[in-house]
Design an enzyme around this catalytic site. Structure first.
Site, PDB file in Angstrom:
ATOM      1  N   LYS A   1      87.636 -72.564 -50.675  1.00  0.00           N
ATOM      2  CA  LYS A   1      89.413 -73.048 -50.715  1.00  0.00           C
ATOM      3  C   LYS A   1      90.194 -71.222 -49.747  1.00  0.00           C
ATOM      4  O   LYS A   1      91.437 -72.469 -48.884  1.00  0.00           O
ATOM      5  CB  LYS A   1      90.046 -72.683 -52.508  1.00  0.00           C
TER       6      LYS A   1
ATOM      7  N   ARG B   1      83.609 -57.447 -53.074  1.00  0.00           N
ATOM      8  CA  ARG B   1      84.178 -57.943 -54.405  1.00  0.00           C
ATOM      9  C   ARG B   1      83.386 -57.869 -55.358  1.00  0.00           C
ATOM     10  O   ARG B   1      82.537 -58.314 -55.205  1.00  0.00           O
ATOM     11  CB  ARG B   1      84.644 -59.410 -54.552  1.00  0.00           C
TER      12      ARG B   1
ATOM     13  N   ARG C   1      78.766 -64.899 -47.850  1.00  0.00           N
ATOM     14  CA  ARG C   1      79.621 -63.380 -47.718  1.00  0.00           C
ATOM     15  C   ARG C   1      79.824 -63.061 -48.316  1.00  0.00           C
ATOM     16  O   ARG C   1      80.622 -62.025 -47.003  1.00  0.00           O
ATOM     17  CB  ARG C   1      81.117 -64.717 -48.700  1.00  0.00           C
TER      18      ARG C   1
ATOM     19  N   ARG D   1      81.906 -67.513 -62.902  1.00  0.00           N
ATOM     20  CA  ARG D   1      83.050 -67.690 -62.992  1.00  0.00           C
ATOM     21  C   ARG D   1      82.675 -69.294 -63.373  1.00  0.00           C
ATOM     22  O   ARG D   1      83.669 -70.455 -63.075  1.00  0.00           O
ATOM     23  CB  ARG D   1      83.525 -66.846 -61.802  1.00  0.00           C
TER      24      ARG D   1
ATOM     25  N   ARG E   1      94.637 -72.799 -62.713  1.00  0.00           N
ATOM     26  CA  ARG E   1      93.005 -73.093 -63.117  1.00  0.00           C
ATOM     27  C   ARG E   1      92.826 -73.113 -64.547  1.00  0.00           C
ATOM     28  O   ARG E   1      91.772 -73.608 -65.113  1.00  0.00           O
ATOM     29  CB  ARG E   1      92.941 -71.544 -63.305  1.00  0.00           C
TER      30      ARG E   1
HETATM   31  P1  AMP Z   1      89.596 -65.862 -56.485  1.00  0.00           P
HETATM   32  O1  AMP Z   1      89.919 -64.856 -56.043  1.00  0.00           O
HETATM   33  O2  AMP Z   1      91.042 -67.351 -56.896  1.00  0.00           O
HETATM   34  O3  AMP Z   1      88.297 -66.430 -57.161  1.00  0.00           O
HETATM   35  O4  AMP Z   1      89.891 -65.189 -58.224  1.00  0.00           O
HETATM   36  C1  AMP Z   1      89.520 -63.904 -58.382  1.00  0.00           C
HETATM   37  C2  AMP Z   1      90.021 -63.775 -60.222  1.00  0.00           C
HETATM   38  O5  AMP Z   1      91.098 -63.656 -60.324  1.00  0.00           O
HETATM   39  C3  AMP Z   1      89.325 -65.038 -61.426  1.00  0.00           C
HETATM   40  O6  AMP Z   1      87.884 -65.006 -61.380  1.00  0.00           O
HETATM   41  C4  AMP Z   1      90.393 -65.158 -62.672  1.00  0.00           C
HETATM   42  O7  AMP Z   1      89.610 -63.649 -63.085  1.00  0.00           O
HETATM   43  C5  AMP Z   1      91.540 -64.198 -61.896  1.00  0.00           C
HETATM   44  N1  AMP Z   1      92.538 -65.402 -60.969  1.00  0.00           N
HETATM   45  C6  AMP Z   1      92.693 -65.831 -60.219  1.00  0.00           C
HETATM   46  N2  AMP Z   1      93.765 -66.972 -60.592  1.00  0.00           N
HETATM   47  C7  AMP Z   1      93.174 -67.226 -61.719  1.00  0.00           C
HETATM   48  C8  AMP Z   1      94.293 -67.761 -62.315  1.00  0.00           C
HETATM   49  N3  AMP Z   1      94.916 -69.127 -61.757  1.00  0.00           N
HETATM   50  N4  AMP Z   1      94.181 -67.949 -63.452  1.00  0.00           N
HETATM   51  C9  AMP Z   1      93.855 -67.076 -64.796  1.00  0.00           C
HETATM   52  N5  AMP Z   1      92.900 -66.208 -63.759  1.00  0.00           N
HETATM   53  C10 AMP Z   1      93.158 -66.215 -62.598  1.00  0.00           C
END
Ligand code: AMP
Length: 325
Positions: free
Chosen positions: A13, A139, A127, A150, A88
């Site tokens: 994404k 990360r 990555r 996740r 999400r």
């Molecule tokens: P990402 O970078 O999109 O993989 O997000 C990393 C982490 O941020 C996720 O595993 C969640 O803990 C939190 N997070 C990001 N976006 C959301 C969302 N829309 N709702 C809830 N938690 C989020």
């Protein structure tokens, strides 16, 4: 253009969002990035999110909805945005619907990148290795254990959005296992097909040209321009239908919708030409009325015939392309 990129962690994404940003000049709104920045800055939101994120859980809906509500109000998001990692959950999607409704803007599409789960762990490992090579901070949630959590969160809380947006006829599913280039190509073709980019509304400029010609020119000129517009519309329709190839779900509907658009434009163009003909007649009083009348009617009939043919041909093309899947 307002898009949502949907897909599990590691689906690509972020990569695709960046490419869309470059191509279309709109902003990428990643809740993950915003939350990581909040954690790094030690803000109250960051403090709340830190442990949840490190464990692969989801930050409460009201927190992320609040962040997005503020962010899409900023000037750089007015032209459009790509939501990456939001919504999400179904409540987040409902909150987004409300936000957009209040702003009187609509969502163009939800692009789902469908990937094979077993490939995701390998992708995230790659990555991580690349980030380490570049000397970047890795990360904390990019470990096999957290990634498994996740993925479980995605399956339980985010995957229902596939159904949610499919019901709303917004969902476009793309095979995320293709190469980065291929996925980008598929997304761009899809955006063309639904008319979210500049290329399809090209028919609009033809319509404008017809209007202009019919206003200042003769019936003959107007009819010729209408004919041209009809031809161009047919081409656009064919292109739209072709673009939707390889796109599942609402892609079919999008192709049909996109194909209908030029047809309407063509029909309108013909109408305008006809109207322009009579207006032009009044503007050119020196020509004998009989000659003007007969010529105009014959040309309009001919143009109508072409438009009818185009509509039939287009319907066939759409039927053929959508049948293949
Ligand atoms: P990402 O970078 O999109 O993989 O997000 C990393 C982490 O941020 C996720 O595993 C969640 O803990 C939190 N997070 C990001 N976006 C959301 C969302 N829309 N709702 C809830 N938690 C989020």
């Amino acid at each position: 253009m307002r898009l949502i990129l949907l897909g599990p962690p590691g689906a690509g994404k972020g990569t695709q969002a960046q490419r869309l940003v470059q191509k279309h000049g709109i902003v990428q709104l990643s809740t993950g990035d915003m939350l990581r920045a909040a954690v790094a800055a030690g803000t109250p939101i960051g403090l709340k999110a830190k442990d949840i994120m490190a464990n692969g859980g989801l930050v409460p809906d009201e927190v992320v909805v609040g962040i997005i509500a503020d962010r899409i109000d900023e000037p750089d998001a007015r032209k459009g945005f790509i939501l990456d990692g939001f919504p999400r959950t179904v409540p987040q999607a409902e909150a987004l619907d409300e936000l957009l409704k209040k702003k009187h803007v609509k969502l163009d599409a939800v692009v789902e990148l469908r990937v094979n789960e077993s490939a995701l762990i390998a992708r995230v490992e790659t990555r991580v290795a690349q980030m380490r090579e570049r000397g970047e901070d890795v990360r904390v949630d990019d470990t096999p254990e957290v990634l498994t959590k996740r993925l479980a969160s995605y399956r339980a809380q985010t995957e229902p959005l596939v159904h949610y947006y499919s019901e709303k006829r917004k969902l476009m599913t793309i095979d995320g296992m293709m190469t980065i280039e291929q996925v980008t190509g598929a997304i761009n073709r899809l955006l063309d097909a639904i008319g979210a980019t500049e290329s399809v509304p090209a028919a609009k400029s033809v319509k404008k040209a017809v209007k202009k010609t019919s206003r200042k020119g003769t019936a003959k000129k107007a009819a010729a321009t209408a004919k041209k517009a009809t031809k161009k519309s047919a081409k656009t329709a064919k292109k739209s239908a072709k673009s939707a190839k390889g796109v599942k779900g609402a892609g079919k509907a999008a192709a049909k919708k996109a194909a209908k658009k030029p047809a309407k434009t063509a029909k309108k163009a013909v109408k305008t030409a006809r109207k322009g003909g009579s207006r032009a007649s009044t503007a050119a009083p020196k020509r004998p009325a009989a000659a003007r009348g007969r010529g105009g009617v014959a040309r309009a009939a001919q143009t109508r015939k072409v438009a009818k043919k185009v509509t039939k041909k287009r319907a066939k093309t759409v039927k053929r392309l959508t049948k293949r899947r």
